[in-house]
Design an enzyme around this catalytic site. Structure first.
Site, short mmCIF file in Angstrom:
data_model
loop_
_atom_site.label_atom_id
_atom_site.label_comp_id
_atom_site.label_asym_id
_atom_site.label_seq_id
_atom_site.Cartn_x
_atom_site.Cartn_y
_atom_site.Cartn_z
N ASP A 120 26.64 39.55 23.19
CA ASP A 120 27.99 39.10 23.13
C ASP A 120 28.90 39.72 22.53
O ASP A 120 28.55 40.77 21.67
CB ASP A 120 27.73 37.62 22.14
CG ASP A 120 28.85 36.71 22.30
OD1 ASP A 120 29.51 36.78 23.12
OD2 ASP A 120 28.65 35.74 21.48
N HIS B 33 32.71 43.85 30.01
CA HIS B 33 31.46 43.64 30.68
C HIS B 33 31.01 44.96 31.15
O HIS B 33 29.61 45.36 31.02
CB HIS B 33 31.47 42.54 31.69
CG HIS B 33 31.94 41.20 31.23
ND1 HIS B 33 31.40 40.71 30.24
CD2 HIS B 33 32.82 40.47 31.79
CE1 HIS B 33 31.76 39.34 29.69
NE2 HIS B 33 32.70 39.04 30.86
N LEU C 158 8.45 50.03 30.08
CA LEU C 158 8.96 49.04 29.63
C LEU C 158 9.19 47.71 30.75
O LEU C 158 9.81 48.11 31.49
CB LEU C 158 10.31 49.44 28.92
CG LEU C 158 11.25 48.44 28.34
CD1 LEU C 158 11.11 47.88 27.08
CD2 LEU C 158 12.74 48.82 28.64
C1 FPP Z 1 29.03 37.93 26.63
O1 FPP Z 1 30.19 38.54 26.19
C2 FPP Z 1 28.43 38.63 27.87
C3 FPP Z 1 28.18 38.21 28.97
C4 FPP Z 1 28.66 36.90 29.29
C5 FPP Z 1 27.76 38.99 30.05
C6 FPP Z 1 26.81 40.33 29.76
C7 FPP Z 1 26.60 40.51 30.87
C8 FPP Z 1 26.54 42.17 31.00
C9 FPP Z 1 26.55 43.04 29.90
C10 FPP Z 1 26.14 42.86 32.19
C11 FPP Z 1 24.49 42.90 32.60
C12 FPP Z 1 24.24 43.73 34.03
C13 FPP Z 1 22.81 43.85 34.14
C14 FPP Z 1 22.75 44.57 35.45
C15 FPP Z 1 21.87 43.17 33.62
P1 FPP Z 1 31.50 37.44 26.16
O2 FPP Z 1 32.18 37.56 27.30
O3 FPP Z 1 31.21 36.00 25.96
O4 FPP Z 1 32.39 38.11 24.85
P2 FPP Z 1 33.36 37.19 23.89
O5 FPP Z 1 32.39 36.53 23.29
O6 FPP Z 1 33.80 38.67 23.05
O7 FPP Z 1 34.50 36.62 24.89
#
Ligand code: FPP
Length: 242
Positions: free
Chosen positions: A17, A34, A128
């Site tokens: 997050d 992201h 892994l």
């Molecule tokens: C939460 O941050 C994050 C997500 C909803 C997406 C996480 C996804 C990735 C890191 C990409 C993964 C990719 C692969 C290929 C596995 P948020 O947007 O809720 O952040 P905020 O709370 O600061 O708004």
């Protein structure tokens, strides 16, 4: 001199997050957060291998994330597709087995095909296991497991916790030992509800794109200090005369 090997969690689960806030702090669109989050994930995969962690499970897209603005949702889908084509070969060479957990029905054919390829091309790897929870929700998992058990004809009287576990999406992995959530929120957000019954939790204020080896080590150190009793008690020394 003997060097004592320190215990590491066998299975680490992470809610990644804080991507949006990381981008906002830099006056960038959320998508860049992201994108940076994917790079952070690749580094943590390597760090887990280095520490001989066997299972890493990450929450990439929840059943509830569809509620986000449509451009963010499509941005995330595109990002995941790009990440698969960019990193799949590298993950394979690192000995990573990729598995996807979640409801694949609602995702595009293109993404479903990419997931299938990621899984089949890494199926022989064993260093892994990286499980990517995508269109996943802990409650969805419990419901789909119940349905699958019914379809398999398991009589209600025979439905034990162990039997139902066989139908859960992550039936191939031990329950997580350590659950990490970055980004400062202190909640589970419908991730692995069934599997975290006796998991140790670490909540970090670090935003996911800034989460690296030092933060992972701090979480593991905190895990090592926990007294895991799994509902039991620590054996007390016998009292004299009792
Ligand atoms: C939460 O941050 C994050 C997500 C909803 C997406 C996480 C996804 C990735 C890191 C990409 C993964 C990719 C692969 C290929 C596995 P948020 O947007 O809720 O952040 P905020 O709370 O600061 O708004």
């Amino acid at each position: 001199m003997t060097t004592e090997k320190k215990a590491v969690p066998r299975h680490v689960a992470i809610v990644m997050d804080g991507n949006g806030r990381w981008a906002k702090k830099r006056f960038l669109p959320r998508f860049f957060g992201h994108k940076q989050g994917v790079d952070a994930l690749v580094k943590i995969v390597q760090a887990c291998i280095d520490r001989e962690i066997e299972y890493l499970t990450v929450f990439a897209f929840s059943s509830e994330n569809w509620k986000r603005p449509s451009d963010e949702v499509s941005g995330l889908m595109g990002l995941v597709l790009a990440a698969v084509s960019r990193y799949l070969a590298r993950m394979g060479a690192m000995g990573v087995r990729i598995r996807i957990v979640g409801d694949r029905e609602a995702v595009s054919d293109k993404l479903r095909n990419a997931w299938n390829e990621a899984e089949s091309s890494t199926a022989h790897n064993s260093k892994l296991t990286l499980s990517v929870a995508f269109n996943y929700g802990g409650r969805w998992d419990v419901v789909q497991a119940c349905k699958a058990a019914m379809q398999a004809g398991v009589p209600p009287a025979e439905l034990t916790e162990a039997r139902l576990s066989e139908f859960m999406a992550m039936n191939y992995a031990p329950d997580p030992d350590l659950f990490i959530r970055t980004g400062g929120e202190v909640r589970i957000s419908n991730f692995l509800l069934w599997q975290v019954a006796y998991t140790e939790f670490v909540f970090s204020d670090c935003l996911w794109p800034e989460f690296g080896e030092a933060q992972l080590d701090a979480a593991i150190e905190s895990f090592r200090e926990r007294d895991r009793r799994f509902g039991g008690v620590k054996e007390a020394p016998a009292l004299a005369g009792v």
